[in-house]
Design an enzyme around this catalytic site. Structure first.
Site, PDB file in Angstrom:
ATOM      1  N   LYS A 117     -12.563  -6.384   6.850  1.00  0.00           N
ATOM      2  CA  LYS A 117     -12.509  -7.186   5.574  1.00  0.00           C
ATOM      3  C   LYS A 117     -13.265  -7.975   5.155  1.00  0.00           C
ATOM      4  O   LYS A 117     -13.943  -8.837   6.087  1.00  0.00           O
ATOM      5  CB  LYS A 117     -11.027  -7.585   5.300  1.00  0.00           C
ATOM      6  CG  LYS A 117     -10.732  -8.712   6.510  1.00  0.00           C
ATOM      7  CD  LYS A 117      -9.290  -9.086   6.442  1.00  0.00           C
ATOM      8  CE  LYS A 117      -8.871 -10.187   7.414  1.00  0.00           C
ATOM      9  NZ  LYS A 117      -7.853 -10.894   7.175  1.00  0.00           N
ATOM     10  N   ARG A 155       6.855 -11.664   4.458  1.00  0.00           N
ATOM     11  CA  ARG A 155       6.278 -11.501   6.023  1.00  0.00           C
ATOM     12  C   ARG A 155       6.998 -12.701   6.857  1.00  0.00           C
ATOM     13  O   ARG A 155       7.223 -14.003   6.612  1.00  0.00           O
ATOM     14  CB  ARG A 155       4.718 -11.936   5.875  1.00  0.00           C
ATOM     15  CG  ARG A 155       4.006 -10.780   5.199  1.00  0.00           C
ATOM     16  CD  ARG A 155       2.632 -10.988   5.191  1.00  0.00           C
ATOM     17  NE  ARG A 155       2.080  -9.945   4.398  1.00  0.00           N
ATOM     18  CZ  ARG A 155       0.561  -9.901   4.291  1.00  0.00           C
ATOM     19  NH1 ARG A 155       0.084 -10.619   4.846  1.00  0.00           N
ATOM     20  NH2 ARG A 155       0.264  -8.958   3.421  1.00  0.00           N
ATOM     21  N   HIS A 180      -8.333  -1.783   0.109  1.00  0.00           N
ATOM     22  CA  HIS A 180      -7.178  -2.556  -0.207  1.00  0.00           C
ATOM     23  C   HIS A 180      -7.901  -3.927  -0.733  1.00  0.00           C
ATOM     24  O   HIS A 180      -8.902  -4.457  -0.080  1.00  0.00           O
ATOM     25  CB  HIS A 180      -6.334  -3.179   0.965  1.00  0.00           C
ATOM     26  CG  HIS A 180      -5.822  -2.070   1.634  1.00  0.00           C
ATOM     27  ND1 HIS A 180      -4.652  -1.965   1.899  1.00  0.00           N
ATOM     28  CD2 HIS A 180      -6.672  -1.248   2.543  1.00  0.00           C
ATOM     29  CE1 HIS A 180      -4.409  -0.836   2.979  1.00  0.00           C
ATOM     30  NE2 HIS A 180      -5.661  -0.423   3.462  1.00  0.00           N
ATOM     31  N   HIS A 224      -5.159  -0.888  -4.855  1.00  0.00           N
ATOM     32  CA  HIS A 224      -5.539  -0.080  -3.908  1.00  0.00           C
ATOM     33  C   HIS A 224      -6.547   0.897  -4.750  1.00  0.00           C
ATOM     34  O   HIS A 224      -6.125   1.522  -5.410  1.00  0.00           O
ATOM     35  CB  HIS A 224      -4.466   0.555  -3.062  1.00  0.00           C
ATOM     36  CG  HIS A 224      -3.668  -0.214  -2.343  1.00  0.00           C
ATOM     37  ND1 HIS A 224      -2.641  -1.020  -2.642  1.00  0.00           N
ATOM     38  CD2 HIS A 224      -4.195  -0.699  -0.753  1.00  0.00           C
ATOM     39  CE1 HIS A 224      -2.044  -1.647  -1.710  1.00  0.00           C
ATOM     40  NE2 HIS A 224      -3.390  -1.709  -0.534  1.00  0.00           N
ATOM     41  N   ASP A 236      -2.256  -7.441  -5.831  1.00  0.00           N
ATOM     42  CA  ASP A 236      -3.024  -6.346  -5.141  1.00  0.00           C
ATOM     43  C   ASP A 236      -3.229  -5.086  -5.692  1.00  0.00           C
ATOM     44  O   ASP A 236      -2.755  -4.692  -6.847  1.00  0.00           O
ATOM     45  CB  ASP A 236      -1.475  -6.030  -4.047  1.00  0.00           C
ATOM     46  CG  ASP A 236      -2.128  -5.541  -2.774  1.00  0.00           C
ATOM     47  OD1 ASP A 236      -3.505  -5.352  -2.519  1.00  0.00           O
ATOM     48  OD2 ASP A 236      -1.306  -4.889  -1.954  1.00  0.00           O
ATOM     49  N   CYS A 282       0.864  -1.280   0.006  1.00  0.00           N
ATOM     50  CA  CYS A 282       0.018  -0.097   0.217  1.00  0.00           C
ATOM     51  C   CYS A 282       0.795   1.268   0.003  1.00  0.00           C
ATOM     52  O   CYS A 282       0.345   2.218  -0.574  1.00  0.00           O
ATOM     53  CB  CYS A 282      -0.995  -0.066   1.183  1.00  0.00           C
ATOM     54  SG  CYS A 282      -0.631  -1.075   2.630  1.00  0.00           S
ATOM     55  N   GLN A 308       1.371 -10.912  -4.332  1.00  0.00           N
ATOM     56  CA  GLN A 308      -0.012 -10.541  -4.288  1.00  0.00           C
ATOM     57  C   GLN A 308      -0.656  -9.993  -5.586  1.00  0.00           C
ATOM     58  O   GLN A 308       0.096  -8.987  -6.085  1.00  0.00           O
ATOM     59  CB  GLN A 308      -0.456  -9.589  -3.052  1.00  0.00           C
ATOM     60  CG  GLN A 308      -0.139 -10.077  -1.913  1.00  0.00           C
ATOM     61  CD  GLN A 308      -0.423  -9.260  -0.677  1.00  0.00           C
ATOM     62  OE1 GLN A 308       0.013  -8.090  -0.801  1.00  0.00           O
ATOM     63  NE2 GLN A 308      -1.323  -9.610   0.377  1.00  0.00           N
TER      64      GLN A 308
END
Length: 637
Positions: A466, A365, A512, A387, A385, A336, A383
RNA sequence: GCCGAUGUAGCUCAGCCGGUAGAGCAACUGAUUCGUAAUCAGUAGGUCACCAGUUCGAUUCUGGUCAUCGGCUCCA
């Protein structure tokens, strides 16, 4: 005084009050009990020995039903607990429920149990079953129950009773043979009903699921109405193992995890990388169709930025840090931050919104060693991903669009999934009002779309609630893939704004979201889902050329060249082996089409495809084959 | 991270009470040139996860580390 009992066939019979359910059912069914392990009295599940006091409607719980099996397994767990205490005197019991596909019981004992102990325990269980001891229910005041379990040194049971809500004055216990357990019930009438069970594994489990508590020993087992069903289930487990992505990953040469490289780090081999490329390539196109912009941020960002975002305070334990020129940097665990900086790079108008930044972002991670699991739980993953920065008014339609995207994607791959709404966790940032707003935005989108979901209290991300979409692996473990997270906090922390129609500054809202989630995890679940037999559009190798003898090689090579030229993922298998052997090898590699090349094909300029499900298509022109493959790819078959 | 189990050839596994290792498949070489799920023969391949300790001697016993597996806690 007589009571009226209504049976499932709508027949109503009068009995004296206090008649047990079993007696009543016998009178109704003509002296033989149906395959019922318990009954429901006015929808309430109770034992067959339950004395019926007033007018009631009786329904049976068949041993073969989900509910019946669950009662049976729960009873088996009591039998196992008795056996364990008989074989290992001093073992303390805690809880032992039935679960999907079986049951477990948690014990405290001075020595660790091992699978080698199962024979002894099962032998004792069989004796208990043979004794056909009835399960006897008794109710007693709390204080007496506490005294009873204190005398038996069952401190876990005492703790359970003491923690019951105060208005509960009476608790129930069940006895079978010399065994006594605190239990709500219901249970099967007697141990003799048990026909088929097996202990499966032993594992540690924290008392009451809290890692600060004592670790107990959990024995897992399963039970079925009869031996055949048990055997079927065990066969199913064996079959599931063959689909395990870790096994298929090696057999199909897709990826490796190497001890020398490090735990939880995936090394993709050519075929695995091809699979990954195909998925990513498809995804990029789908994102562009839906108005996303592709972006890319760096792998490490200054620690100060992670402090600003709140990750340093709330996510530090999961992050890796490094130092560059005496400055602290954090390796990104999420994508992000860069996206925030892109938004901030210029002044935004309400006309620019929504902005949708998409990144196949690789994150690191630090996961605890014990949780690493093939492709499904790793320390570095990518990911899909994005935003989305939008106005509060746009929030609902954006969430709905994402939910549609997920639905579309899951349909392409043929996945069923479950939806959960995860709410505010304990360790979180942001105001109550924002959390409420964010949570209701997600919830409303689900409701508007008629998506059924379960609420997962306190399971949200630290910056927002979420919606989680969960897929199941081959062993029925659920894995989160897609997720949509609503965030009011990061735009605040980064002081994002846009100029509204009124000329004033306003704060955008951020979503997200990931569709497949972690590409690694998704591939893991995908391998199991297809059992390694990927559809043509995803197969790393779409066809393999099998020559009958060496003299067919020159022609086969020209076919291969044409296929490659046409964009077909073709492989050559020109080894000096018999055709049957090559077919077997290709079959085990789960390649969609084997193209047999012999005299006939060389002469006619054709190929003879054999599909991996064993269908022989005869000789067809090479172009015809190419068109067929292209058509199947087009249709995502 | 916690509990338990496991770690021997590329894979699947044998290897007793301590005396430095075997099988099948795969690989490689040769023969065979074969039409829809395994042709035959031969060869090669191991610091027994790693590091200490006990011992005349450790794959075997003890301790530690790493990794894997099944769970728990946590999580995409």
């Amino acid at each position: 005084m007589d009571i009226k009992i209504l049976f499932p066939d709508s027949k109503e019979i009068s009995f004296p009050s206090g008649t047990t359910a079993a007696e009543a059912v016998k009178a109704w069914s003509g002296d033989t009990l149906p395959h019922w392990v318990a009954v429901k009295i006015n929808k309430q599940p109770v034992d067959l020995s339950y004395p019926i006091q007033g007018d009631a409607r009786v329904e049976g719980i068949d041993i073969a039903s989900t509910e019946g099996l669950s009662i049976l397994r729960h009873s088996i767990s009591h039998v196992m607990a008795q056996a364990v205490q008989d074989v290992f005197p001093g073992a303390k019991v805690s809880i032992g429920p039935s679960i999907e596909d079986g049951f477990y019981y948690d014990f405290e004992y001075k020595e660790p149990f091992t699978v080698d102990d199962f024979d002894k325990i099962e032998k004792r269980m069989k004796e208990i079953v043979a004794a056909d001891n009835p399960f006897i229910r008794e109710e007693l005041p709390r204080a007496s129950a506490v005294k009873l379990f204190e005398e038996r040194s069952e401190n876990y049971k005492v703790e359970l009773i003491n923690d019951l809500p105060e208005d509960i004055k009476v608790v129930s216990i069940y006895k079978q043979g010399g065994y006594i357990d605190l239990c709500r019930g219901p249970h099967i009438p007697s141990t003799g009903i048990i026909k088929a069970f097996k202990l499966l594994s032993v594992a540690g489990a924290y008392w009451r699921g809290n890692e600060k508590n004592q670790m107990l020993q959990r024995i897992y087992g399963t039970g079925f109405a009869n031996e055949n069903e048990l055997q079927d289930y065990l066969t199913l487990l064996e079959e599931a193992k063959k689909r395990d992505h870790r096994r298929l990953g090696r057999e199909l040469d897709l990826f490796q995890v190497n001890e020398e490289a490090g735990a939880g780090l995936i090394i993709f081999h050519p075929k695995g990388m091809m699979l990954r490329y195909l998925i990513e390539d498809w995804e990029k196109k789908e994102h562009l169709k839906r108005g996303y912009d592709m972006v890319m941020g760096p792998q490490i960002l200054k620690a100060d930025l992670w402090k600003k975002s709140g990750h340093f305070d709330h996510y530090r334990d999961n992050m890796y840090f490094t130092e560059v020129d005496e400055q602290d940097y954090g390796i990104k665990p999420m994508n992000c931050l860069s996206h925030m900086l892109i938004y901030k790079s210029k002044i935004r108008s309400y006309r620019d919104l929504p902005l949708r930044y998409f990144e196949l972002g690789t994150v690191h991670r630090h996961e605890k060693t014990g949780v690493l699991h093939g492709l499904l739980r790793v320390r570095q993953f990518t990911q899909d991903d994005a935003h989305i920065l939008c106005t509060p008014e746009q929030l609902n339609s954006e969430i709905i669009a994402i939910a549609d995207f997920v639905k579309y994607a899951m349909k392409i791959f043929g996945f069923e999934y479950e939806v959960e709404l995860s709410t505010r966790p304990e360790n979180s940032i942001g105001s109550d009002a924002d959390w409420e707003l964010a949570t209701s935005a997600l919830e409303n989108a689900l409701k508007d779309n008629n998506i059924s979901y379960e609420v997962n209290e306190g399971d949200g991300a630290f910056y927002g609630p979420k919606i989680d979409f969960k897929l199941k692996d081959v062993l029925k473990r659920k894995w989160q893939c897609a997720t949509i997270q609503c965030d009011f906090t990061l735009p605040e922390r980064f002081d994002l704004h846009y100029i509204g129609a009124d000329g004033e500054k306003h704060r955008p809202v951020m979503l997200h979201r990931v569709i497949l989630g972690s590409i690694e995890r998704f591939i893991g679940v995908l391998i199991e889902h297809y059992a390694g037999a990927f559809p043509v559009w995803l197969s790393p190798t779409q066809c393999i050329l099998l020559t009958v003898t060496d003299k067919h090689i020159p022609y086969a090579q020209t076919v291969h060249d044409r296929l490659i030229e046409a964009g077909i993922r073709s492989e050559r298998y020109f080894d000096n082996e018999k055709l049957g052997y090559k077919i077997r090898q290709a079959q085990m590699q789960k390649i969609p089409y084997m193209l047999v090349i012999g005299d006939k094909e060389v002469e006619a300029g054709t190929v003879a495809p054999r599909s991996r499900d064993g269908k022989n298509m005869g000789s067809i022109a090479v172009d015809e084959f190419i068109n067929m493959i292209k058509d199947q790819c087009e249709k995502k078959q």
